[in-house]
Motif scaffolding. Sequence first.
Motif, PDB file in Angstrom:
ATOM      1  N   ALA A 295      41.053 -42.339  -7.779  1.00 28.25           N
ATOM      2  CA  ALA A 295      40.820 -41.180  -6.920  1.00 28.25           C
ATOM      3  C   ALA A 295      42.128 -40.532  -6.480  1.00 28.25           C
ATOM      4  CB  ALA A 295      40.004 -41.606  -5.698  1.00 28.25           C
ATOM      5  N   LEU A 296      43.126 -41.325  -6.167  1.00 27.99           N
ATOM      6  CA  LEU A 296      44.425 -40.779  -5.755  1.00 27.99           C
ATOM      7  C   LEU A 296      45.094 -40.020  -6.896  1.00 27.99           C
ATOM      8  CD1 LEU A 296      45.782 -43.777  -3.656  1.00 27.99           C
ATOM      9  CD2 LEU A 296      45.136 -41.514  -2.786  1.00 27.99           C
ATOM     10  N   GLN A 297      44.954 -40.549  -8.109  1.00 25.35           N
ATOM     11  CA  GLN A 297      45.552 -39.871  -9.258  1.00 25.35           C
ATOM     12  C   GLN A 297      44.873 -38.522  -9.509  1.00 25.35           C
ATOM     13  OE1 GLN A 297      48.222 -40.921 -10.547  1.00 25.35           O
ATOM     14  NE2 GLN A 297      48.489 -40.022 -12.573  1.00 25.35           N
ATOM     15  N   GLY A 302      45.750 -34.516 -10.712  1.00 26.54           N
ATOM     16  CA  GLY A 302      44.781 -33.913 -11.629  1.00 26.54           C
ATOM     17  C   GLY A 302      44.561 -34.719 -12.881  1.00 26.54           C
ATOM     18  N   GLN A 303      44.745 -36.027 -12.797  1.00 26.72           N
ATOM     19  CA  GLN A 303      44.536 -36.923 -13.945  1.00 26.72           C
ATOM     20  C   GLN A 303      43.688 -38.122 -13.505  1.00 26.72           C
ATOM     21  OE1 GLN A 303      48.631 -37.972 -14.590  1.00 26.72           O
ATOM     22  NE2 GLN A 303      48.956 -36.404 -16.168  1.00 26.72           N
ATOM     23  N   PRO A 304      42.852 -38.658 -14.364  1.00 28.16           N
ATOM     24  CA  PRO A 304      42.463 -38.156 -15.689  1.00 28.16           C
ATOM     25  C   PRO A 304      41.467 -36.998 -15.610  1.00 28.16           C
ATOM     26  CG  PRO A 304      41.235 -40.125 -15.186  1.00 28.16           C
ATOM     27  CD  PRO A 304      42.176 -39.916 -14.028  1.00 28.16           C
ATOM     28  N   PHE A 305      41.079 -36.621 -14.371  1.00 26.07           N
ATOM     29  CA  PHE A 305      40.173 -35.487 -14.175  1.00 26.07           C
ATOM     30  C   PHE A 305      40.791 -34.566 -13.133  1.00 26.07           C
ATOM     31  CE2 PHE A 305      37.636 -39.490 -14.439  1.00 26.07           C
ATOM     32  CZ  PHE A 305      37.272 -39.394 -15.777  1.00 26.07           C
ATOM     33  N   THR A 306      40.389 -33.313 -13.171  1.00 29.52           N
ATOM     34  CA  THR A 306      40.867 -32.373 -12.154  1.00 29.52           C
ATOM     35  C   THR A 306      39.861 -32.276 -11.017  1.00 29.52           C
ATOM     36  OG1 THR A 306      39.868 -30.521 -13.356  1.00 29.52           O
ATOM     37  CG2 THR A 306      42.185 -31.026 -13.822  1.00 29.52           C
ATOM     38  N   ALA A 307      40.402 -32.103  -9.813  1.00 29.50           N
ATOM     39  CA  ALA A 307      39.545 -31.891  -8.650  1.00 29.50           C
ATOM     40  C   ALA A 307      39.195 -30.396  -8.555  1.00 29.50           C
ATOM     41  CB  ALA A 307      40.271 -32.349  -7.400  1.00 29.50           C
ATOM     42  N   PRO A 308      38.037 -30.080  -7.995  1.00 27.84           N
ATOM     43  CA  PRO A 308      37.062 -30.975  -7.384  1.00 27.84           C
ATOM     44  C   PRO A 308      36.198 -31.681  -8.426  1.00 27.84           C
ATOM     45  CG  PRO A 308      36.278 -28.718  -7.272  1.00 27.84           C
ATOM     46  CD  PRO A 308      37.662 -28.659  -7.844  1.00 27.84           C
ATOM     47  N   CYS A 309      35.735 -32.881  -8.087  1.00 25.91           N
ATOM     48  CA  CYS A 309      34.857 -33.623  -8.987  1.00 25.91           C
ATOM     49  C   CYS A 309      34.223 -34.793  -8.233  1.00 25.91           C
ATOM     50  CB  CYS A 309      35.615 -34.129 -10.217  1.00 25.91           C
ATOM     51  SG  CYS A 309      36.850 -35.403  -9.864  1.00 25.91           S
ATOM     52  N   VAL A 310      33.275 -35.412  -8.903  1.00 21.63           N
ATOM     53  CA  VAL A 310      32.609 -36.602  -8.367  1.00 21.63           C
ATOM     54  C   VAL A 310      32.761 -37.734  -9.363  1.00 21.63           C
ATOM     55  CG1 VAL A 310      30.384 -37.617  -7.732  1.00 21.63           C
ATOM     56  CG2 VAL A 310      30.940 -35.297  -6.991  1.00 21.63           C
ATOM     57  N   CYS A 344      43.693 -40.303   2.540  1.00 21.73           N
ATOM     58  CA  CYS A 344      44.015 -39.216   1.612  1.00 21.73           C
ATOM     59  C   CYS A 344      43.091 -38.018   1.861  1.00 21.73           C
ATOM     60  CB  CYS A 344      43.881 -39.694   0.171  1.00 21.73           C
ATOM     61  SG  CYS A 344      44.220 -38.407  -1.063  1.00 21.73           S
ATOM     62  N   PRO A 345      43.641 -36.841   2.085  1.00 23.01           N
ATOM     63  CA  PRO A 345      42.807 -35.660   2.364  1.00 23.01           C
ATOM     64  C   PRO A 345      41.873 -35.339   1.201  1.00 23.01           C
ATOM     65  CG  PRO A 345      45.107 -35.230   2.914  1.00 23.01           C
ATOM     66  CD  PRO A 345      45.084 -36.524   2.157  1.00 23.01           C
ATOM     67  N   GLY A 346      40.670 -34.895   1.552  1.00 20.11           N
ATOM     68  CA  GLY A 346      39.745 -34.402   0.537  1.00 20.11           C
ATOM     69  C   GLY A 346      39.027 -35.460  -0.261  1.00 20.11           C
ATOM     70  N   VAL A 347      39.113 -36.745   0.128  1.00 17.29           N
ATOM     71  CA  VAL A 347      38.417 -37.795  -0.606  1.00 17.29           C
ATOM     72  C   VAL A 347      37.364 -38.427   0.299  1.00 17.29           C
ATOM     73  CG1 VAL A 347      38.601 -39.946  -1.908  1.00 17.29           C
ATOM     74  CG2 VAL A 347      40.459 -38.259  -2.003  1.00 17.29           C
ATOM     75  N   HIS A 348      36.120 -38.346  -0.129  1.00 20.68           N
ATOM     76  CA  HIS A 348      34.982 -38.895   0.602  1.00 20.68           C
ATOM     77  C   HIS A 348      34.246 -39.865  -0.329  1.00 20.68           C
ATOM     78  CE1 HIS A 348      35.272 -35.540   3.601  1.00 20.68           C
ATOM     79  NE2 HIS A 348      35.824 -34.950   2.548  1.00 20.68           N
ATOM     80  N   ALA A 349      33.529 -40.830   0.244  1.00 16.35           N
ATOM     81  CA  ALA A 349      32.845 -41.799  -0.607  1.00 16.35           C
ATOM     82  C   ALA A 349      31.608 -42.355   0.077  1.00 16.35           C
ATOM     83  CB  ALA A 349      33.795 -42.932  -0.979  1.00 16.35           C
ATOM     84  N   LEU A 350      30.712 -42.866  -0.752  1.00 16.46           N
ATOM     85  CA  LEU A 350      29.516 -43.575  -0.301  1.00 16.46           C
ATOM     86  C   LEU A 350      29.308 -44.763  -1.224  1.00 16.46           C
ATOM     87  CD1 LEU A 350      26.041 -42.145   0.701  1.00 16.46           C
ATOM     88  CD2 LEU A 350      26.209 -43.968  -1.009  1.00 16.46           C
ATOM     89  N   ALA A 351      28.951 -45.894  -0.655  1.00 17.73           N
ATOM     90  CA  ALA A 351      28.584 -47.062  -1.455  1.00 17.73           C
ATOM     91  C   ALA A 351      27.371 -47.706  -0.815  1.00 17.73           C
ATOM     92  CB  ALA A 351      29.739 -48.058  -1.535  1.00 17.73           C
ATOM     93  N   ILE A 420      35.766 -35.895  -4.565  1.00 22.52           N
ATOM     94  CA  ILE A 420      37.128 -35.407  -4.375  1.00 22.52           C
ATOM     95  C   ILE A 420      37.066 -33.885  -4.328  1.00 22.52           C
ATOM     96  CG2 ILE A 420      39.500 -35.463  -5.262  1.00 22.52           C
ATOM     97  CD1 ILE A 420      38.573 -38.001  -6.885  1.00 22.52           C
ATOM     98  N   THR A 421      37.275 -33.341  -3.152  1.00 26.40           N
ATOM     99  CA  THR A 421      37.084 -31.894  -2.979  1.00 26.40           C
ATOM    100  C   THR A 421      38.270 -31.075  -3.438  1.00 26.40           C
ATOM    101  OG1 THR A 421      37.974 -31.869  -0.725  1.00 26.40           O
ATOM    102  CG2 THR A 421      35.621 -32.340  -0.984  1.00 26.40           C
ATOM    103  N   GLY A 422      39.423 -31.697  -3.538  1.00 28.13           N
ATOM    104  CA  GLY A 422      40.602 -30.967  -3.925  1.00 28.13           C
ATOM    105  C   GLY A 422      41.340 -30.372  -2.761  1.00 28.13           C
ATOM    106  N   SER A 423      40.838 -30.570  -1.532  1.00 30.03           N
ATOM    107  CA  SER A 423      41.513 -30.052  -0.341  1.00 30.03           C
ATOM    108  C   SER A 423      42.797 -30.815  -0.090  1.00 30.03           C
ATOM    109  CB  SER A 423      40.589 -30.180   0.886  1.00 30.03           C
ATOM    110  OG  SER A 423      39.387 -29.471   0.648  1.00 30.03           O
ATOM    111  N   ARG A 424      43.832 -30.134   0.258  1.00 31.90           N
ATOM    112  CA  ARG A 424      45.116 -30.778   0.525  1.00 31.90           C
ATOM    113  C   ARG A 424      45.299 -30.991   2.005  1.00 31.90           C
ATOM    114  NH1 ARG A 424      44.764 -31.178  -4.296  1.00 31.90           N
ATOM    115  NH2 ARG A 424      46.418 -31.096  -5.827  1.00 31.90           N
TER     116      ARG A 424
END
Length: 424
Positions: A295-297, A302-310, A344-351, A420-424
């Motif tokens: 998630a931090l990467q 923006g690796q291995p995926f670009t934000a925003p994403c789930v 880390c800004p813009g990172v939310h999670a549920l488990a 990961i919303t991509g918000s800084r």
Amino acid sequence: MMAADPRDLLRRMFDAAIAAAQPALCLPAHLPEPPKGRLIVIGAGKASAAMARAVEDNWLGPLTGLVITRYGYAVPCERIRIVEAAHPVPDAAGLAATGEILHLLRGLTADDLVLCLISGGGSALLTRPLDGLTLADKQAINRALLASGATISEMNCVRRHLSAVKGGRLAAACAPARVVTLLISDVPGDNPMDIASGPTVVDPTTCADALAIIRRYGITVPAAVLDVLESGRGESIEPGDLRLAGAETRIVATPQMALEAAAAVAREAGYPVHILGDAIEGEARDVGKVMAGIALQVARRGQPFTAPCVLLSGGETTVTLRGAGRGGRNVEFLLSLGVALDGCPGVHALAGDTDGVDGVEEIAGATLGPDSLARAWGLGLRPKESLASNDGHGFFEALGDSIVTGPTLTNVNDFRAILITGSR
């Protein structure tokens, strides 16, 4: 789009995952053709009562039967008796109900059909010790396995070789009747042998395999358990056994199906989705660290995926108990994730666990946000200390971030979502 509140979106994804595995939706298409003789419905698991109701609602002919489910998970049925028992450690109610199931299977003919409804939790609910073992022995080994850090596959290997009904023995008791098993999978890989310890499928593992697992984790077991395994008296039904020649298994719901349902909700909200795996295992806190690294990467580079994403994942992690806290594998994962993310800004999670019970608490899981650690510190909590004492439930409950669903009447294992919303 993408304006939805992150916590609300995560919860809608979790709810969609649970809904996709409801027996009323996924079971009817897998019902077998009516037999010439009688239909006997048996089963065990957290979803077995809801599965039984789905059978009743979609079966036109006569039937009778009995299924065992967890306390609080009963669903009213008219022709199939529902018995509640304990999970994750078996009790006398489960023992007695299993005896009643075996009684129902006496005197069957080749014209009869046994429909077996199996879901997660069946290992504890369907319980009958081998001769020479007691319920107390089974309870002791279950508690030891749950605290050991062994994988679900390893735990079920041991259970199969100490049971009079697991490892294909239940199907053998149905002979010469035909057996069709409908499964809701709660295990990584969806192997029928590991779903409720495989009561209706053959078992290629041995007593020696079970002994090796006990020794690998340094598990102390009653002397009677060692005797059963060392003597070979616990060998289960092996491949090629003619009593199971006509037995058939059909998987009606899987963790992957639940993840795909959640992914559809996220995509509708405008988020690209990446399913990282439906069979992820390992120590919950270690998986949390790895997922945090990914998630931090994404958030920073923006690796291995670009934000925003789930990022979605499922499977069944384990917890090796080190402290005396109130924990479950999902909240342990989430707390470890939060510590590693460090706000880390813009990172939310549920488990959460799709059966509504994470560990032994009537709490499904929790949510995590960028402000979770700061809020915890403000309450005098120390996240790393909570993690060290396996106190995930205590931590998230104090924040008001626990998720309580009540009995979900299904079970397709753990659900993990990182937004990961991509918000800084």
